[in-house]
Design an enzyme around this catalytic site. Structure first.
Site, short mmCIF file in Angstrom:
data_model
loop_
_atom_site.label_atom_id
_atom_site.label_comp_id
_atom_site.label_asym_id
_atom_site.label_seq_id
_atom_site.Cartn_x
_atom_site.Cartn_y
_atom_site.Cartn_z
N ASP A 102 0.82 -1.37 0.25
CA ASP A 102 0.08 -0.25 -0.06
C ASP A 102 0.74 1.05 -0.02
O ASP A 102 1.72 1.50 0.82
CB ASP A 102 -0.93 -0.05 1.35
CG ASP A 102 -2.11 1.01 1.15
OD1 ASP A 102 -2.47 1.27 0.00
OD2 ASP A 102 -2.56 1.28 2.36
N SER A 117 -13.05 3.99 4.24
CA SER A 117 -13.72 3.42 5.52
C SER A 117 -14.97 4.18 5.74
O SER A 117 -15.17 5.45 5.40
CB SER A 117 -12.73 3.76 6.86
OG SER A 117 -11.86 2.56 6.72
O1 G3H Z 1 -3.27 4.70 3.75
C1 G3H Z 1 -3.13 4.90 4.54
C2 G3H Z 1 -3.13 3.59 5.24
O2 G3H Z 1 -4.49 3.56 6.35
C3 G3H Z 1 -1.92 2.87 6.19
O3 G3H Z 1 -1.70 4.04 7.25
O4 G3H Z 1 0.56 4.32 6.97
O5 G3H Z 1 -0.34 4.40 9.37
O6 G3H Z 1 0.06 2.26 8.14
P1 G3H Z 1 -0.20 3.93 8.06
P1 13P Z 2 -9.27 4.59 5.30
O1 13P Z 2 -8.37 5.52 6.11
O2 13P Z 2 -10.48 5.39 4.90
O3 13P Z 2 -9.36 3.28 6.00
O4 13P Z 2 -8.29 4.45 3.98
C1 13P Z 2 -7.30 3.29 3.93
C2 13P Z 2 -6.50 3.48 2.66
O5 13P Z 2 -6.73 4.06 1.70
C3 13P Z 2 -5.34 2.75 2.64
O6 13P Z 2 -4.59 2.89 1.56
ZN ZN Z 3 -4.75 4.82 0.68
#
Ligand code: G3H
Ligand code: 13P
Ligand code: ZN
Length: 307
Positions: free
Chosen positions: A82, A212
């Site tokens: 991601d 979300s």
């Molecule tokens: O895009 C963001 C996702 O919710 C991942 O969040 O970078 O805090 O793991 P994080």
């Molecule tokens: P949310 O913060 O809406 O769960 O989005 C997650 C996301 O896009 C991770 O790449």
């Molecule tokens: Zn994202």
């Protein structure tokens, strides 16, 4: 079953108006909760790992957790990076066995985003790995990439971007954002823009980040048991159903997992101040992830019984 590519998953989703959930994983309980939900619903799954998750859990642990999950669950599962920030991270995870990567050049000028994405596509495609890219910017923080405001995806640029980079799927900005505070007033997404992009890229899988719903039951529970998650607001679930019917094949969900776990753990701590065995509160947290993901799969994404 070995880890799989999103290719067939997205073909099925695109042509039948449903979407595949891409759930962020950071530890064992989250992986298990999601896998149990996928099994209960017989749904394909994407498990995705951010740079923060790699730092927290370590790539080796994540891969081993996935191996365990694959031995236990007979489901098509994609392991996806991601928000990959640069070529090196994408290369590392591809070599580590991920079947899909996102290269996030959304903060770069158009031409630089194209050049970076192209570089990742060349490397990934040589190894049979899927590449998601992003055009347009979501407000909020995405790992180390942060943006003050939304810059919606331009449909003409989207077509040019896909043609010139050869990326396999595209994350677009139509008004969603990361985290628990997505809308100040009434939630709104630019569906006209989505439909335009879909009509100009027929058959092409689009991705919705920041998807979300910030489920009110968990916000309420977190606040009731000592939390302070004020004015949180997410994407209404019927918006997500509509997006899934309009060319969006992958819907990203992280915040809803965080909220579900935290709410349940807060409640447990308040009700059982004498307990200190982590299994006692991580168990219910895992169960909450399972139930929440199952609800998404069945009632929002529509990917039940699609394996
Ligand atoms: O895009 C963001 C996702 O919710 C991942 O969040 O970078 O805090 O793991 P994080
Ligand atoms: P949310 O913060 O809406 O769960 O989005 C997650 C996301 O896009 C991770 O790449
Ligand atoms: Zn994202």
């Amino acid at each position: 079953m070995p880890l799989t590519s999103p290719k067939e998953m997205f073909e099925g989703a695109y042509h039948n108006g449903y979407a595949i959930g891409a759930f962020n994983v950071n530890n064992m309980e989250i992986v298990q909760g999601i896998i149990q939900a996928g099994e209960a619903e017989q749904s394909p799954l994407i498990l995705q790992v951010s740079a923060g998750a790699r730092k927290y859990a370590g790539q080796r642990y994540i891969i081993k957790l996935m191996e365990a999950a694959l031995e236990e669950a007979d489901l098509p599962i994609v392991l996806h990076l991601d928000h990959g920030q640069n070529f090196e991270i994408c290369k590392e995870v591809i070599n580590g066995g991920f079947t899909s990567v996102m290269i996030d050049g959304s903060h770069l000028p158009f031409e630089e985003n194209i050049a970076l994405t192209r570089q990742v596509v060349d490397y990934a495609h040589g190894r049979g790995v899927w590449v998601e890219a992003e055009l347009g910017r979501l407000a909020g923080v995405e790992d180390e990439v942060s943006s003050e405001e939304n810059v919606y995806t331009d449909p003409d640029e989207a077509v040019e971007f896909v043609e010139r980079t050869g990326c396999d799927s595209l994350a677009i900005a139509i008004g969603t954002s990361h985290g628990a505070y997505k809308f100040k007033g009434k939630p709104q997404l630019d569906f006209e823009r989505l439909e335009k992009i879909t009509s100009m890229l027929p058959g092409y899988p689009l991705v919705l980040h920041g998807a979300s719903s910030v489920l009110p039951e968990f916000v309420k529970m977190a606040n009731q048991y000592g939390g302070n998650v004020a004015d949180a607001r997410g994407v209404p679930e019927d918006f997500l159903r509509k997006a899934a019917r309009s060319g969006v094949c992958k819907i990203n969900i992280d915040t809803d997992i965080r909220l579900a776990m935290t709410a349940v753990i807060r409640k447990f701590f308040r009700e059982h101040p004498e307990e200190f065995d982590p299994r006692k509160y991580l168990g219910p947290a895992r169960q909450a992830v399972k139930e929440m993901v199952q609800h998404k799969i069945r009632n929002v994404l529509g990917s039940s019984n699609k394996i």
